[in-house]
Design a protein around this motif. Structure first.
Motif, PDB file in Angstrom:
ATOM      1  N   UNK C 119       0.815  -1.216   0.000  1.00 48.78           N
ATOM      2  CA  UNK C 119       0.000   0.000   0.000  1.00 48.78           C
ATOM      3  C   UNK C 119       0.847   1.264   0.000  1.00 48.78           C
ATOM      4  N   UNK C 120       2.069   1.179   0.555  1.00 47.02           N
ATOM      5  CA  UNK C 120       2.945   2.354   0.495  1.00 47.02           C
ATOM      6  C   UNK C 120       3.355   2.626  -0.950  1.00 47.02           C
ATOM      7  N   UNK C 121       3.623   1.552  -1.693  1.00 50.51           N
ATOM      8  CA  UNK C 121       4.091   1.717  -3.069  1.00 50.51           C
ATOM      9  C   UNK C 121       2.979   2.199  -3.994  1.00 50.51           C
ATOM     10  N   UNK C 122       1.757   2.038  -3.541  1.00 51.00           N
ATOM     11  CA  UNK C 122       0.635   2.439  -4.384  1.00 51.00           C
ATOM     12  C   UNK C 122       0.684   3.935  -4.685  1.00 51.00           C
ATOM     13  N   UNK C 123       1.052   4.730  -3.693  1.00 46.19           N
ATOM     14  CA  UNK C 123       1.213   6.166  -3.910  1.00 46.19           C
ATOM     15  C   UNK C 123       2.580   6.587  -3.394  1.00 46.19           C
ATOM     16  N   UNK C 124       3.622   6.460  -4.219  1.00 43.83           N
ATOM     17  CA  UNK C 124       4.950   6.855  -3.740  1.00 43.83           C
ATOM     18  C   UNK C 124       4.924   8.328  -3.356  1.00 43.83           C
ATOM     19  N   UNK C 125       5.437   8.633  -2.190  1.00 44.75           N
ATOM     20  CA  UNK C 125       5.449  10.020  -1.737  1.00 44.75           C
ATOM     21  C   UNK C 125       4.168  10.434  -1.039  1.00 44.75           C
ATOM     22  N   UNK C 126       3.178   9.546  -1.024  1.00 48.03           N
ATOM     23  CA  UNK C 126       1.929   9.859  -0.338  1.00 48.03           C
ATOM     24  C   UNK C 126       2.096   9.761   1.172  1.00 48.03           C
ATOM     25  N   UNK C 127       1.022  10.030   1.892  1.00 47.22           N
ATOM     26  CA  UNK C 127       1.132  10.066   3.349  1.00 47.22           C
ATOM     27  C   UNK C 127       1.562   8.710   3.906  1.00 47.22           C
ATOM     28  N   UNK C 128       0.839   7.652   3.500  1.00 44.00           N
ATOM     29  CA  UNK C 128       1.156   6.327   4.022  1.00 44.00           C
ATOM     30  C   UNK C 128       2.603   5.959   3.701  1.00 44.00           C
ATOM     31  N   UNK C 129       3.015   6.280   2.482  1.00 44.11           N
ATOM     32  CA  UNK C 129       4.371   5.938   2.060  1.00 44.11           C
ATOM     33  C   UNK C 129       5.393   6.649   2.926  1.00 44.11           C
ATOM     34  N   UNK C 130       5.192   7.952   3.117  1.00 45.26           N
ATOM     35  CA  UNK C 130       6.170   8.696   3.914  1.00 45.26           C
ATOM     36  C   UNK C 130       6.200   8.191   5.352  1.00 45.26           C
TER      37      UNK C 130
END
Ligand code: ADP
Ligand code: SF4
Ligand code: MG
Lengths: 302, 358, 320
Positions: C119-130
């Motif tokens: 799920x982090x890789x789904x939106x690189x740079x998104x909140x979850x990813x950061x």
């Protein structure tokens, strides 16, 4: 929705052409190291300076007990900023001198690892063939072998001196550095200018020194930093198990180990060396990662 | 070729009444802006087109002219962040620009499908090819696993893959490029789409295979009354297989005409240059059309005037100052071009300011 | 495929041979004489020589190696010196404990790391990813011996949620079900400590591979088929992205052993680490040798097993 950059797959050549056409010289903003990167370097510089100039800080002797019964396990005070331990030794002083031990072991161990692993890795990737296969196989075995067992045995029988720890941890980091250097060298040894230099009859040493080494340096710097962190961590683990330098000499690891085994110790005694170690590892790993990303073109587009 | 197997196992549209003629696609002033580190890049700049059911439109242009981005924009197959889509795409009366992803997902596969350019990278390397075909059938047509697998084998046979039962259990690595592109076509055709977007489906393949794939697509199209947008950089390929051709340059349509009119009377110097640099049929297709000197303009900061001006042998001062509009030819109302000083025969009629000084 | 398999098997065999030579030599590298340490203070040159002969230590070294190898292959690791107990008996129970710790910890690590990275890789740079990326980075920088202190303090001393150090993980007397329950109850905390480092590593690797995979053309193709995002992430992207993670899981086992020893010591669990430290202090060469051998073989066999699994995960592997 998958939020990933648009990618259109082109035929290799045309894509490069298009990219070149669209990349107007000078307009691409240069990638900079961020604020946090400089914070990390700042922290590393600070502990390095403190470790180097520990003698000039007018601290109490780190290893000699302070022979005042009230000072056993004393909480932080003006005289002893971080308090004193169960043998009345000044914790701040032990922390500072412990930094010396941890950093020196890290530095020299890394030097050994990079010196041997780096040159073997480059050599192996350059010559290829049977030598490469053989070396890689040997390194693979070392990587698979649980180093901690050998390290514990050897230190026990040789003695837990700083120089033994340096040599052993340095040697056991060789396979790791060998692997990454070899990969980095392979990646650049196949580039055109290297092939060209080889085909023009340049000697192996010249090609390695002039064409390959400068291009492998960025990767090597990054992995030097990682190795440094790795060796400090391992030294810490050994210290925690009481298998690194022996009390009364302090290292961050054995301070943590000692304090955690002592029910009377206050939290500060663990927290101080643990934070110092943690911050140092954060600084090293973050800086290393930034250096790697900055120079690794294959990941830049992510 | 063994592609004439009847459409039995996979006749998703057999039951449903589907019109075989009439307007299918209407694209109006479509603009795609991609966010890049250097600023917004306008990859598709105000393209309009119409397509009837069963017809074929060829989109031709050099590499980097925006063909891929255009075909994906039509489908709505672009990532949400980083790209902005404006204008309108009406597919069978339904607006796709700004439509929710769930609506698009129900259209992707059963109604619009795409064949991608590079068969070596467009199949999932870890799934058996039969499964990759069956996947859409199970999802959209709600076929049982067994039926979907059978249909996948039939589809493989239809796209001319020998011993399809065995091949269905292969992984993509075990197939040649041509075979993989056939599998890709089978995936696209699986749910019987009304519109097929083929983005340079033969560019990576060698000539004999290329012709086979083209025939395969043509046959599938004819049997299924499918409309097709055929994207290529090779004018030679679309010459005999399309109803209309749109020539693209730097994200814009620069010439648009029924195929026979275009070849009979090329107006736009860029089309002319493309035609001259087109490899003769029979030459290896890998010879890239590098024959046009120079490079396309920077799409982040587009120079004023005609985008082709820097490379056009007929360019004059006006070309560098004012951008030519896409206008209809006076003699051939279906023939559009964007050029101040067109080639060919008839006199151009420009809405504002005819080239009186020419 | 056959080529891949035969290569792996040949490598396995060669490594096992080298490791057995290494472990055999380890004892000869160490200072002191086994016979002398067996006999202790009462040793005289005569009795040492006699025992040497009895142990076969007077034979040429290669001959000793083959005799030793013969014993090993029959599951005989020798008799531990101070206690006169067969080494296999000493190692057996601790080995079981360590294997359990590693298995549970790796299970936890994958269970947490895989969904997070997907799920982090789904939106690189998104909140979850950061958030996940920085947390995992911090955990990566936190040595296991610091984590273990935290965890022990919080969960056993402060909150009493889990049994404290020294609880026997292999109780007898209860029903087998309650024994398993007690066992898991005791093992879960040390396994968790051990898992944290692995979570950080697996997360980093899988996330970056996922980000890369999600840019691949076949993912766009999967989208063009009208598949849902979850299906694309889990069915199409995870498997092709997981090779680096699985390979590192193999390498990780060797590194995990350091953490394992620390966890054993801190939780007072009778594992190989505790045995090893005891054996080192007691100059118990044969136990040291046995532990080194068993640990090395385990690492190699796990790596081999992973090599066998890789082509099933990604069919491209066996053809490279
Ligand atoms: N993901 C992207 N990021 C930035 N620019 C892109 C991206 N994809 C395409 N472009 C740019 O859009 C333009 C059109 O590309 P494309 O549609 O792939 O051309 P074609 O398919 O005609 O070769 C090119 O200038 C290309 O550089
Ligand atoms: S407008 Fe001018 S520059 Fe552009 S194509 Fe026509 S003649 Fe050439
Ligand atoms: Mg394209």
């Amino acid at each position: 929705m998958l939020d990933i950059p648009v990618t259109t797959v082109e035929q290799g050549v045309s894509d490069a052409e298009v990219a070149a056409a669209n990349a107007q010289p000078g307009t691409t903003p240069p990638k900079r190291f961020g604020f946090f990167f400089w914070c990390c370097l700042g922290w590393l510089a600070l502990i390095a300076l403190v470790a180097i100039f520990a003698g000039m800080l007018h601290l109490d002797p780190p290893n000699a007990p302070y022979y005042t019964p009230i000072a056993v396990n004393a909480p932080p005070s003006f005289a002893h900023w971080l308090g004193t331990d169960d043998s009345s030794r000044d914790v701040l002083s032990r922390l500072v001198y412990g930094a010396r031990v941890s950093l020196v072991i890290g530095l020299l161990g890394t030097a050994i690892g990079i010196g041997i692993g780096g040159s073997l890795g480059m050599f192996s990737a350059y010559v290829r063939g049977k030598i490469d296969a053989g070396l890689s196989f040997v390194m693979y075995i070392f990587l698979a072998f649980p180093a901690i067992i050998a390290v514990l045995c050897i230190l026990e029988f040789w003695g837990h001196t700083e120089s033994h720890i340096v040599v052993i941890l340095g040697l056991f980091s060789v396979p790791f550095i060998y692997r990454v250097t070899r990969a980095a060298t392979l990646a650049c040894a196949t580039k055109e200018y290297v092939t060209a230099a080889r085909s023009q009859g340049a000697t192996a040493r010249r090609v390695l020194a002039k064409d390959i080494f400068p291009n492998v340096i960025p990767a090597l710097i990054a992995y030097t930093v990682f190795t440094f962190g790795g060796i400090i961590t391992t030294e810490g683990a050994l210290g925690f198990l009481g298998q690194s330098v022996q009390i009364p000499i302090s290292s961050w690891g054995n301070m943590i180990g000692e304090a955690s085994g002592d029910l009377n110790a206050t939290l500060v005694f663990i927290l101080a060396p643990a934070s110092a170690l943690f911050l140092t590892l954060v600084a090293l790993n973050y800086a290393g990662e930034q250096i790697r990303l900055r120079f690794d073109t294959s990941e830049q587009k992510l | 070729m063994s592609t004439s197997a009847p459409d039995t196992a996979v006749a998703p549209d057999a039951g449903t009444e589907r019109p075989t003629s009439g307007e299918l696609l209407e694209v109006t002033d479509l603009r795609t802006t991609i966010r890049t580190p250097r600023g917004p890049l306008v990859a598709v700049d105000g393209v309009s087109l119409r397509l009837k059911r069963g017809e074929t439109l060829g989109i031709v242009g050099e590499s980097g002219s925006g063909k891929t981005v255009l075909s994906r924009s039509i489908m709505g197959l672009l990532p949400g962040r980083g790209t902005m889509l404006t204008g309108s795409v009406r597919f069978d009366g339904q607006e796709l620009v700004g439509a929710p992803e769930s609506l698009l997902r129900s259209i992707w596969g059963p109604r619009i499908a795409m064949v991608f350019q590079d068969p070596m990278t467009s199949l999932n390397p870890v799934h058996r090819i039969g499964r990759q075909i069956a996947e859409t059938l199970r999802l959209h047509l709600k076929l049982s696993k067994k039926l979907a697998n059978q249909s996948a084998v039939t589809l493989l046979a239809q796209v001319g893959i020998p011993s399809p039962e065995l091949r269905a259990r292969n992984y993509p690595v075990e197939l040649s490029g041509g075979m993989r592109q056939r599998v890709m076509i089978a995936i696209a055709l699986a749910c019987g789409p009304e519109l097929l977007l083929a983005d340079e489906p033969t560019t990576g393949l060698d000539v004999t295979i290329q012709a086979q794939i083209l025939d395969l697509l043509a046959e599938a199209q004819r049997m299924r009354h499918m409309a097709m947008i055929f994207v290529t950089h090779d004018l030679g390929i679309v010459a005999t297989r399309t109803d209309q051709i749109m020539v693209m340059y730097a994200g814009r349509a620069v010439e648009f005409a029924p195929t026979h009119q275009l070849f009979a009377n090329v107006r736009m110097p860029y089309t002319e240059a493309l035609l001259h640099s087109t490899p003769r049929m029979g030459n290896p297709s890998h010879t890239r059309l590098a024959a046009i000197d120079g490079r396309p303009p920077d799409l982040v900061s587009r120079p004023p005037g005609c985008s082709f001006a820097a490379r056009c042998p007929y360019a004059q001062d006006k070309c560098r100052e004012e951008s030519p509009m896409l206008v209809a030819d006076a003699a051939e109302p279906d023939h559009f071009y964007a050029c101040w000083y067109p080639r060919g025969t008839s006199t151009p009629v420009h809405p504002q300011g005819a080239p009186s000084d020419a | 495929m056959t080529r891949y398999l035969s290569q792996r098997f040949a490598a396995l065999f060669a490594i096992l041979v080298l490791i057995s030579v290494g472990c055999f030599y380890l004892v000869h590298l160490l200072p002191g004489n086994p016979a002398a340490s067996i006999l202790g203070v009462t040793a005289t040159p005569q009795t040492i020589a006699a025992l040497d002969r009895q142990l076969g230590l007077d034979k040429p070294i290669y001959e000793q190696y083959f005799i030793w190898l013969g014993h090993i292959l029959h599951g005989n690791l020798g008799i531990a010196t101070p206690s006169r107990v067969p080494v296999t008996t000493i190692i057996g129970q601790s080995y079981k404990l360590d294997v359990e710790l590693i298995v549970i910890s790796q299970f936890i690590a994958f269970l947490i790391a895989i969904p997070l990275s997907v799920y982090a890789a789904r939106r690189p740079g998104g909140f979850l990813d950061q958030a996940t990326t920085s947390t995992s980075f911090a955990l990566f920088c936190l040595p296991s011996f610091i984590i273990v202190l935290w965890v022990v303090n919080l969960f056993t001393i402060h909150w009493h949620t889990f049994p404290g150090p020294g609880t026997n993980p292999f109780p007898t007397g209860g029903s087998w079900l309650s024994n398993i329950g007690t066992n898991l109850y005791v093992m879960i905390l040390p396994s968790l400590v051990l898992a944290i480092g692995s979570i950080a590593i697996y997360f980093r690797l899988l996330r970056s591979e996922m980000v890369f995979t999600l840019q691949e053309e076949f993912i766009t193709v999967a989208r063009s088929k009208g598949l849902t995002t979850n299906r694309i992430l889990w069915r199409h992207a995870v498997r092709p992205s997981s090779i680096t993670m699985l390979t590192s899981a193999g390498n990780n086992i060797a590194l995990l052993i350091t953490g394992l020893f620390i966890v054993e010591v801190k939780f007072a669990l009778p594992g190989l680490g505790s045995e090893l430290i005891g054996a080192i202090y007691a100059n118990d060469y044969l136990t040291i040798q046995g532990i080194a051998l068993v640990a090395a073989i385990t690492v190699v066999v796990v790596n081999f097993a992973i090599d066998m699994i890789l082509p099933l995960v990604d069919p491209r592997i066996a053809r490279a």
